[in-house]
Design a protein around this motif. Structure first.
Motif, PDB file in Angstrom:
ATOM      1  N   ALA A  70       0.633  -1.232   0.134  1.00 27.47           N
ATOM      2  CA  ALA A  70      -0.050  -0.081   0.050  1.00 27.47           C
ATOM      3  C   ALA A  70       0.851   1.118   0.185  1.00 27.47           C
ATOM      4  O   ALA A  70       1.808   1.363   0.620  1.00 27.47           O
ATOM      5  N   VAL A  71       0.523   2.528  -0.881  1.00 30.86           N
ATOM      6  CA  VAL A  71       1.223   3.638  -0.899  1.00 30.86           C
ATOM      7  C   VAL A  71       0.428   4.389  -0.013  1.00 30.86           C
ATOM      8  O   VAL A  71      -0.637   4.727  -0.016  1.00 30.86           O
ATOM      9  N   LEU A  72       1.100   4.563   1.113  1.00 31.17           N
ATOM     10  CA  LEU A  72       0.404   5.397   2.391  1.00 31.17           C
ATOM     11  C   LEU A  72       0.850   6.803   1.833  1.00 31.17           C
ATOM     12  O   LEU A  72       1.932   7.383   2.386  1.00 31.17           O
ATOM     13  N   VAL A  73      -0.284   7.620   1.320  1.00 31.32           N
ATOM     14  CA  VAL A  73       0.152   8.856   1.049  1.00 31.32           C
ATOM     15  C   VAL A  73      -1.053   9.928   0.896  1.00 31.32           C
ATOM     16  O   VAL A  73      -2.081   9.533   0.630  1.00 31.32           O
TER      17      VAL A  73
ATOM     18  N   LEU B  62      -1.764   2.889  -5.879  1.00 29.49           N
ATOM     19  CA  LEU B  62      -1.740   1.470  -5.115  1.00 29.49           C
ATOM     20  C   LEU B  62      -1.424   0.281  -6.259  1.00 29.49           C
ATOM     21  O   LEU B  62      -0.887  -0.418  -5.966  1.00 29.49           O
ATOM     22  N   GLN B  63      -1.408   0.858  -7.325  1.00 30.35           N
ATOM     23  CA  GLN B  63      -1.058  -0.524  -8.381  1.00 30.35           C
ATOM     24  C   GLN B  63       0.265  -0.319  -8.931  1.00 30.35           C
ATOM     25  O   GLN B  63       0.652  -0.742  -9.958  1.00 30.35           O
ATOM     26  N   TYR B  64       1.392   0.557  -8.436  1.00 30.27           N
ATOM     27  CA  TYR B  64       2.422   0.856  -8.810  1.00 30.27           C
ATOM     28  C   TYR B  64       3.345  -0.385  -8.804  1.00 30.27           C
ATOM     29  O   TYR B  64       3.362  -1.114  -8.014  1.00 30.27           O
ATOM     30  N   VAL B  65       4.198  -0.619 -10.032  1.00 30.71           N
ATOM     31  CA  VAL B  65       4.817  -1.895 -10.267  1.00 30.71           C
ATOM     32  C   VAL B  65       6.260  -1.462 -10.146  1.00 30.71           C
ATOM     33  O   VAL B  65       7.201  -1.932  -9.516  1.00 30.71           O
TER      34      VAL B  65
ATOM     35  N   LEU C  87       8.712  13.393 -11.076  1.00 28.58           N
ATOM     36  CA  LEU C  87       9.467  13.568  -9.859  1.00 28.58           C
ATOM     37  C   LEU C  87       8.584  13.332  -8.621  1.00 28.58           C
ATOM     38  O   LEU C  87       8.869  12.714  -7.674  1.00 28.58           O
ATOM     39  N   SER C  88       7.612  13.961  -8.858  1.00 27.67           N
ATOM     40  CA  SER C  88       6.556  13.785  -7.517  1.00 27.67           C
ATOM     41  C   SER C  88       5.841  12.347  -7.455  1.00 27.67           C
ATOM     42  O   SER C  88       6.050  11.869  -6.117  1.00 27.67           O
ATOM     43  N   LEU C  89       5.588  11.891  -8.462  1.00 31.84           N
ATOM     44  CA  LEU C  89       5.065  10.390  -8.552  1.00 31.84           C
ATOM     45  C   LEU C  89       6.238   9.454  -7.846  1.00 31.84           C
ATOM     46  O   LEU C  89       5.918   8.805  -7.020  1.00 31.84           O
ATOM     47  N   LYS C  90       7.493   9.724  -8.249  1.00 25.22           N
ATOM     48  CA  LYS C  90       8.439   8.724  -8.077  1.00 25.22           C
ATOM     49  C   LYS C  90       8.702   8.970  -6.687  1.00 25.22           C
ATOM     50  O   LYS C  90       8.956   7.990  -5.754  1.00 25.22           O
ATOM     51  N   ASN C  91       9.009  10.040  -6.118  1.00 23.13           N
ATOM     52  CA  ASN C  91       9.313  10.570  -4.843  1.00 23.13           C
ATOM     53  C   ASN C  91       8.338   9.753  -3.722  1.00 23.13           C
ATOM     54  O   ASN C  91       8.575   9.308  -2.797  1.00 23.13           O
ATOM     55  N   THR C  92       6.880   9.830  -4.098  1.00 21.17           N
ATOM     56  CA  THR C  92       5.832   9.082  -3.345  1.00 21.17           C
ATOM     57  C   THR C  92       6.028   7.659  -3.365  1.00 21.17           C
ATOM     58  O   THR C  92       5.936   7.182  -2.366  1.00 21.17           O
ATOM     59  N   VAL C  93       6.022   7.075  -4.480  1.00 18.72           N
ATOM     60  CA  VAL C  93       6.245   5.783  -4.567  1.00 18.72           C
ATOM     61  C   VAL C  93       7.355   4.831  -3.952  1.00 18.72           C
ATOM     62  O   VAL C  93       7.403   3.744  -3.659  1.00 18.72           O
ATOM     63  N   GLN C  94       8.418   5.489  -4.135  1.00 18.97           N
ATOM     64  CA  GLN C  94       9.761   5.201  -3.613  1.00 18.97           C
ATOM     65  C   GLN C  94       9.915   5.557  -2.215  1.00 18.97           C
ATOM     66  O   GLN C  94      11.101   5.359  -1.593  1.00 18.97           O
TER      67      GLN C  94
ATOM     68  N   ALA D 174       8.852  10.571   0.008  1.00 13.17           N
ATOM     69  CA  ALA D 174       7.905  11.846   0.441  1.00 13.17           C
ATOM     70  C   ALA D 174       6.801  11.225   1.034  1.00 13.17           C
ATOM     71  O   ALA D 174       6.302  10.145   0.775  1.00 13.17           O
ATOM     72  N   LYS D 175       6.030  11.797   1.878  1.00 14.00           N
ATOM     73  CA  LYS D 175       4.880  11.342   2.501  1.00 14.00           C
ATOM     74  C   LYS D 175       3.546  11.927   1.885  1.00 14.00           C
ATOM     75  O   LYS D 175       2.528  11.650   2.149  1.00 14.00           O
ATOM     76  N   GLU D 176       3.915  13.074   1.094  1.00  9.20           N
ATOM     77  CA  GLU D 176       2.773  13.653   0.461  1.00  9.20           C
ATOM     78  C   GLU D 176       2.910  13.998  -1.246  1.00  9.20           C
ATOM     79  O   GLU D 176       4.113  14.350  -1.484  1.00  9.20           O
ATOM     80  N   LEU D 177       2.043  13.555  -1.889  1.00  8.42           N
ATOM     81  CA  LEU D 177       1.858  13.901  -3.325  1.00  8.42           C
ATOM     82  C   LEU D 177       1.340  15.176  -3.694  1.00  8.42           C
ATOM     83  O   LEU D 177       0.157  15.391  -3.457  1.00  8.42           O
ATOM     84  N   VAL D 178       2.268  16.162  -4.267  1.00  6.52           N
ATOM     85  CA  VAL D 178       1.630  17.331  -4.581  1.00  6.52           C
ATOM     86  C   VAL D 178       1.553  17.253  -6.179  1.00  6.52           C
ATOM     87  O   VAL D 178       2.483  17.243  -6.747  1.00  6.52           O
ATOM     88  N   TYR D 179       0.343  17.620  -6.661  1.00  4.39           N
ATOM     89  CA  TYR D 179       0.119  17.477  -7.952  1.00  4.39           C
ATOM     90  C   TYR D 179      -0.503  18.937  -8.534  1.00  4.39           C
ATOM     91  O   TYR D 179      -1.461  19.336  -8.084  1.00  4.39           O
TER      92      TYR D 179
END
Length: 217
Positions: free
Chosen positions: A14-17, A69-72, A202-209, A212-217
């Motif tokens: 789970a991506v807790l974000v 949540l479906q990130y591979v 950059l924002s997506l990768k920082n999140t799923v990796q 970062a705890k928060e995704l800003v889009y």
């Protein structure tokens, strides 16, 4: 492509974000409100003009989070998500097809050249060449000018910073973007799609990796 077993394992992570949207999706309504009918027609012909035909533009945070949540996996140029039993790619190609924005490589710019003696900073910002996202939005909300070109340029800068890049209110507007806004042709030819895609990735990768705890889009 990874096996189905690997996909299932990744699916359990789970991506807790917290998904936050910094883009002002009401920007198009404000642009239509501030521009005259003639200016609005000119804006429709700019690099951002096709966005005015979108209806009821809204940010679907729950759907966006469900996708994360479906990130591979990811590479330097793309990210992959498990949709159903298939691995789907998100790269600059898909971004360009979806947004209709220019994503070509950057080129030498004639940013020192202006269309005329006046520029948006002198006309709208009181000569201030360093201003924040909040200041830009506040000023544009009351801006008006009989100079159609200047007003459309200001609208393009506002759309870029408020929608495509979606910055924090306290963040300063990039000096290159301000200077480009004074050259109508160069601004429209600039690959804003590439810039927006790279910021999104950059924002997506920082999140799923987990960086970062928060995704800003």
């Amino acid at each position: 492509m990874p096996s189905d077993d690997n996909l299932d394992n990744d699916d359990q992570k789970a991506v807790l974000v917290k998904v936050s949207n910094m883009s002002s999706l009401k920007a198009l309504s404000l642009i239509k409100q501030r521009l005259t009918e003639q200016q609005y027609e000119v804006f429709k012909e700019t690099c951002f003009g096709h966005f005015v035909y979108l209806q009821d533009l809204k940010f679907a945070g729950q759907i966006f989070h469900a996708l994360l949540l479906q990130y591979v996996r990811s590479t330097d140029k793309a990210m992959y998500f498990k949709i159903g039993q298939k691995e789907c790619r998100f790269s600059m190609l898909e971004f360009a097809l979806i947004t209709g924005l220019k994503c070509h490589k950057e080129h030498d710019l004639l940013v020192h050249e202006k269309d005329n003696a006046d520029n948006i900073c002198d006309v709208f910002m009181g000569g201030n060449h360093e201003f924040t996202q909040k200041q830009l939005q506040k000023t544009f909300s009351t801006a008006q000018s009989n100079d159609d070109t200047l007003m459309v340029k200001f609208a393009m800068l506002y759309f870029l910073e408020s929608v495509l890049l979606g910055k924090e209110p306290k963040n300063k507007i990039d000096d290159l973007h301000i200077r480009l806004s004074d050259n109508f042709k160069e601004f429209n030819n600039y690959p804003w799609g590439r810039l927006s895609f790279e910021a999104t990735m950059l924002s997506l990768k920082n999140t799923v990796q987990g960086e970062a705890k928060e995704l800003v889009y």
